[in-house]
Design a protein around this motif. Structure first.
Motif, mmCIF file in Angstrom:
data_model
loop_
_atom_site.group_PDB
_atom_site.id
_atom_site.type_symbol
_atom_site.label_atom_id
_atom_site.label_comp_id
_atom_site.label_asym_id
_atom_site.label_seq_id
_atom_site.Cartn_x
_atom_site.Cartn_y
_atom_site.Cartn_z
ATOM 1 N N GLU A 177 0.832 -1.204 0.000
ATOM 2 C CA GLU A 177 0.000 0.000 0.000
ATOM 3 C C GLU A 177 0.871 1.261 0.000
ATOM 4 O OE1 GLU A 177 -3.930 1.402 2.429
ATOM 5 O OE2 GLU A 177 -2.274 0.562 3.615
ATOM 6 N N LYS A 222 -8.247 -0.985 -5.427
ATOM 7 C CA LYS A 222 -7.419 -1.237 -4.244
ATOM 8 C C LYS A 222 -8.050 -2.331 -3.383
ATOM 9 C CE LYS A 222 -5.599 1.080 -0.128
ATOM 10 N NZ LYS A 222 -5.469 2.365 0.576
ATOM 11 N N GLN A 237 -6.454 -5.957 -2.429
ATOM 12 C CA GLN A 237 -6.273 -6.337 -1.037
ATOM 13 C C GLN A 237 -6.979 -7.657 -0.738
ATOM 14 O OE1 GLN A 237 -7.657 -3.512 1.914
ATOM 15 N NE2 GLN A 237 -6.359 -4.420 3.486
#
Length: 193
Positions: A20, A53, A57
């Motif tokens: 990240e 994102k 993840q």
């Protein structure tokens, strides 16, 4: 930063914060989160930064292989290489052959201060070692010519050729399809007594 000190680690849920941090660095591919080639049809409908994102993840937390981070020392992620089973990508090639044993290198990101220092060569070597250790029989990549106006994040043909990859075709007008067959090391036989 010195590229010769790089260490390479697979992205896992324990390394999510590092991934990240790198992807949120200025100039990083935080707009796509390396989901362009991975997104399912449903995920592609939600192509905003936050959705991509979250999708990446989720894959990482599920244990899906996604790639490697390069670290300068132990703490600072400085580069990324997307390397995973070809079957985990949605649309890299139109090849209908079985994906069994084929791992794909799909993209790279290197922090600006390290560009031009050989990091991409090191990432390719690390990706090949990683794929081999995970049981890959072949590594496939999709680099472009140096003057290509797009897909430059996939690497350049000469760098892959230097790493032993051979061109086997084209995908579209810009991407070359290059492969490296991975042979298992020969078993050493102990002398008979």
């Amino acid at each position: 930063m010195a590229s010769e000190r790089l260490r390479f680690r697979a992205v896992t849920s324990e390394r999510w914060a590092d991934f990240e941090r790198l992807f949120e660095t200025r100039g990083a591919p935080g707009y796509c989160w390396c989901m362009v080639w991975r997104a399912t049809r449903e995920e592609a409908k939600h192509g905003d930064r936050g959705s991509r994102k979250a999708a990446m993840q989720a894959r990482i937390c599920e244990g899906t292989p996604v790639g490697l981070l390069a670290y300068d020392g132990e703490d600072a992620p400085v580069a990324w290489c997307s390397v995973a089973p070809r079957a985990s990508y949605r649309r890299l090639v139109r090849d209908e052959s079985p994906d069994d044993g084929i791992w794909s290198i799909a993209c790279f990101f290197v922090l600006r201060p390290l560009r031009g220092t050989g990091v991409m060569r090191q990432l390719i070597a690390a990706a090949v070692r990683h794929a081999r250790a995970k049981g890959a029989k072949m590594v496939e990549a999709y680099p472009v010519d140096a003057d290509s106006p797009s897909y430059r994040f996939m690497g350049f043909v000469p760098v892959f050729a230097e790493a032993g990859f051979s061109e086997v075709g084209r995908e579209g007008t810009r991407r070359h399809v290059m492969r490296l067959a991975l042979h298992k090391p020969a078993r050493r036989h102990s002398p008979s007594s």
